[in-house]
Enzyme design. Structure first.
Site, PDB file in Angstrom:
ATOM      1  N   ASP A 156      14.180  24.516 -18.651  1.00 43.34           N
ATOM      2  CA  ASP A 156      12.967  24.354 -17.855  1.00 43.34           C
ATOM      3  C   ASP A 156      13.224  23.514 -16.604  1.00 43.34           C
ATOM      4  O   ASP A 156      12.494  22.576 -16.312  1.00 43.34           O
ATOM      5  CB  ASP A 156      11.849  23.748 -18.715  1.00 43.34           C
ATOM      6  CG  ASP A 156      11.574  24.616 -19.935  1.00 43.34           C
ATOM      7  OD1 ASP A 156      12.422  24.635 -20.842  1.00 43.34           O
ATOM      8  OD2 ASP A 156      10.542  25.297 -19.966  1.00 43.34           O
ATOM      9  N   HIS A 310       2.501  24.676 -26.757  1.00 41.95           N
ATOM     10  CA  HIS A 310       3.192  25.884 -27.221  1.00 41.95           C
ATOM     11  C   HIS A 310       3.259  26.011 -28.740  1.00 41.95           C
ATOM     12  O   HIS A 310       4.284  26.399 -29.293  1.00 41.95           O
ATOM     13  CB  HIS A 310       4.602  25.957 -26.621  1.00 41.95           C
ATOM     14  CG  HIS A 310       4.599  26.015 -25.130  1.00 41.95           C
ATOM     15  ND1 HIS A 310       3.902  26.967 -24.422  1.00 41.95           N
ATOM     16  CD2 HIS A 310       5.169  25.212 -24.203  1.00 41.95           C
ATOM     17  CE1 HIS A 310       4.061  26.761 -23.130  1.00 41.95           C
ATOM     18  NE2 HIS A 310       4.821  25.701 -22.968  1.00 41.95           N
ATOM     19  N   HIS A 341       8.015  20.873 -22.418  1.00 39.51           N
ATOM     20  CA  HIS A 341       8.604  19.989 -21.407  1.00 39.51           C
ATOM     21  C   HIS A 341       8.719  18.565 -21.942  1.00 39.51           C
ATOM     22  O   HIS A 341       7.975  17.651 -21.558  1.00 39.51           O
ATOM     23  CB  HIS A 341       7.791  20.020 -20.117  1.00 39.51           C
ATOM     24  CG  HIS A 341       7.709  21.404 -19.534  1.00 39.51           C
ATOM     25  ND1 HIS A 341       6.813  21.773 -18.581  1.00 39.51           N
ATOM     26  CD2 HIS A 341       8.462  22.511 -19.794  1.00 39.51           C
ATOM     27  CE1 HIS A 341       7.001  23.045 -18.268  1.00 39.51           C
ATOM     28  NE2 HIS A 341       7.992  23.521 -18.999  1.00 39.51           N
TER      29      HIS A 341
HETATM   30 FE   FE2 Z   1       8.859  28.265 -20.850  1.00 38.22          FE
END
Ligand code: FE2
Ligand code: NAG
Ligand code: NAG
Length: 436
Positions: A156, A310, A341
């Site tokens: 990321d 997520h 993240h």
């Molecule tokens: Fe992603």
């Protein structure tokens, strides 16, 4: 007109963008005050006129002793790389291919792709792209043939001020190979941001092999207007899939210095009838633990995750249901993921529980993209989660020998890298209790 079109494209992109929620002042009790997101840097090449000089140079491993060199030019130039082991002296030359792609109104530059070698291990090569006397000289170091080997790992990444900070720390780590578990540029449909990402990473990616797999930000599919997924990613970041018997750039494997690395695709089919599943099954069968005592797997959406971000996504849960058993049976040592993240390290796990013969799962989606951090965690912390923190940073995996490896997570404390989590692990192939 061109400017107007760019604006339209940006507006369009914004509609399709998925923003992750970056909540600050999260729940974990760490004294370090986590920083806000930083803007995209949006680099442009220094000379705006069409040029034949190579830009966005990056390299990747091909087979045991070859390297793919990729670069982009505005105007057509030969797909030729001249190289050798002394600066300015190029005893070798290789030719490759040129391609380009369209995306909405965007037309890419000339994307060059040349495989060079055979190369000696642990050796510095000097090279020039595009034929005689064109552009600057670059250099890279090939990975060692044997342990020890050091991987830098960051997902990321994006191209924000924090990305730059992460890259600066990685550059100082003396790594051999970079592994990226998906979400590279965060171009999000705005193709000039792929070019900008290429410029940002070139100083590192032209010097050491960068081995990547895809994340959700690489898909860039737009209903009706652009139906083909992964257009920019596949054109710009070609990986050595054919060499491992894969039919797709979205999943592949390679061996380097006693480590078998498997790059899986979280955003292509992974069910039991899929090509990826069958390929993985065959790939795992081929592994010789005498030659590669370690197995490392990369995915994008984490199968183990105690962050509130997520949760419950198909790409994580269904892929885990389909493939976790296979990885467990093969005694995979590590599974690295991105997407969330933040940083999180689990104990050895299988099927939701601690298991001494399962892989260590690590989320390393903290490269520094513009969306910011995922700082809200599920409480209480599950027992299988040993360390979790929402900060930007990167990881280093130093595989010392056939039995021992050290994993260290480096947090970006503002702009300084601080080793914040470190652990020694032994290979499952050397653990007699895990023999099959
Ligand atoms: Fe992603
Ligand atoms: C990235 O970081 C380096 C090293 O600190 C700095 O010199 C450079 O200006 C930064 N680049 C950008 C585009 O901010
Ligand atoms: C492997 O490395 C570890 C950690 O440095 C060391 O303790 C061990 O003796 C090494 N094993 C061999 C066979 O050299």
């Amino acid at each position: 007109m061109a400017v107007q079109f760019q604006l339209v494209c940006c507006a369009l992109a914004a509609c399709f963008m998925v923003f992750s929620v970056g909540l600050f002042g999260g729940t974990d009790a760490h004294s370090y005050v986590r920083p806000p997101p930083r803007e995209d840097l949006f680099l442009r090449k220094s000379d705006d006129s069409p040029s034949s000089s190579p830009q966005q140079v990056h390299i990747s491993l091909v087979g045991q002793d070859k390297m793919r060199i990729s670069w982009i030019t505005d105007t057509p130039t030969p797909a030729t790389v001249k190289y050798g082991t002394s600066p300015g002296v190029y005893g070798y030359s290789a030719d490759g291919s040129v391609s380009s792609y369209h995306y909405l109104a965007y037309q890419s530059g000339e994307i060059h792709d040349v495989v060079i070698g055979p190369l000696k291990p642990n050796t510095i090569y000097y090279y020039r792209c595009g034929g005689p006397d064109s552009g600057q000289e670059f250099s890279f170091k090939t990975p060692p043939a044997q342990f020890p080997i050091k991987f830098a790992i960051a997902g990321d990444l994006g191209q924000s001020g924090w990305t730059n900070s992460t890259l600066e720390h990685i550059a100082k780590s003396n790594y051999d190979v970079l592994l990226l578990p998906g979400d590279l540029s965060y171009a999000d449909f705005v193709q000039v941001l792929w070019d900008s990402f290429g410029l940002l990473v070139e100083p590192l990616a032209s010097q050491r092999p960068w081995m990547v797999t895809q994340g959700n930000h690489e898909v860039e599919k737009i209903p009706v207007i652009h139906k083909k997924p992964f257009t920019a990613y596949n054109a710009r970041w070609r990986m050595p899939f054919e060499e491992s018997g894969s039919g797709s750039n979205l999943y592949y494997s390679f061996d380097v210095a006693g480590v078998h690395v498997i790059m899986l695709g979280s955003y292509t089919d992974f069910d039991q009838n899929s090509d990826q599943y069958k390929w993985l099954e065959a790939d795992l069968k081929k592994i010789d633990r005498g030659r590669t005592p370690w197995i490392v797997v990369l995915i994008h959406a984490p199968w183990y995750n105690s962050n509130t971000a997520h949760q419950g996504e198909h790409e994580a849960d269904a892929m885990k249901a389909a493939m976790e058993g296979m990885l467990y049976q093969a005694r995979v040592d590590f599974v690295f993921a991105g997407h969330v993240h933040a940083y999180e390290r689990f104990t050895r796990v299988f099927n939701g529980a601690a298991d001494n013969c399962g892989p260590v799962h690590i989320t390393i989606g903290d490269g520094g993209n513009r969306e910011g951090l995922a700082s809200k965690y599920i409480d209480p912390k599950p027992e299988i989660s040993l360390f979790r923190e929402a900060s930007f940073g990167h990881g280093e995996l130093e595989v010392v020998n056939a039995t021992h490896a050290q994993w260290t997570w480096h947090r970006n404390d503002d702009d300084n890298a601080v080793a914040s989590d470190s652990i020694w692990l032994t290979s499952l192939s050397s653990n007699s209790a895990c023999k099959l």
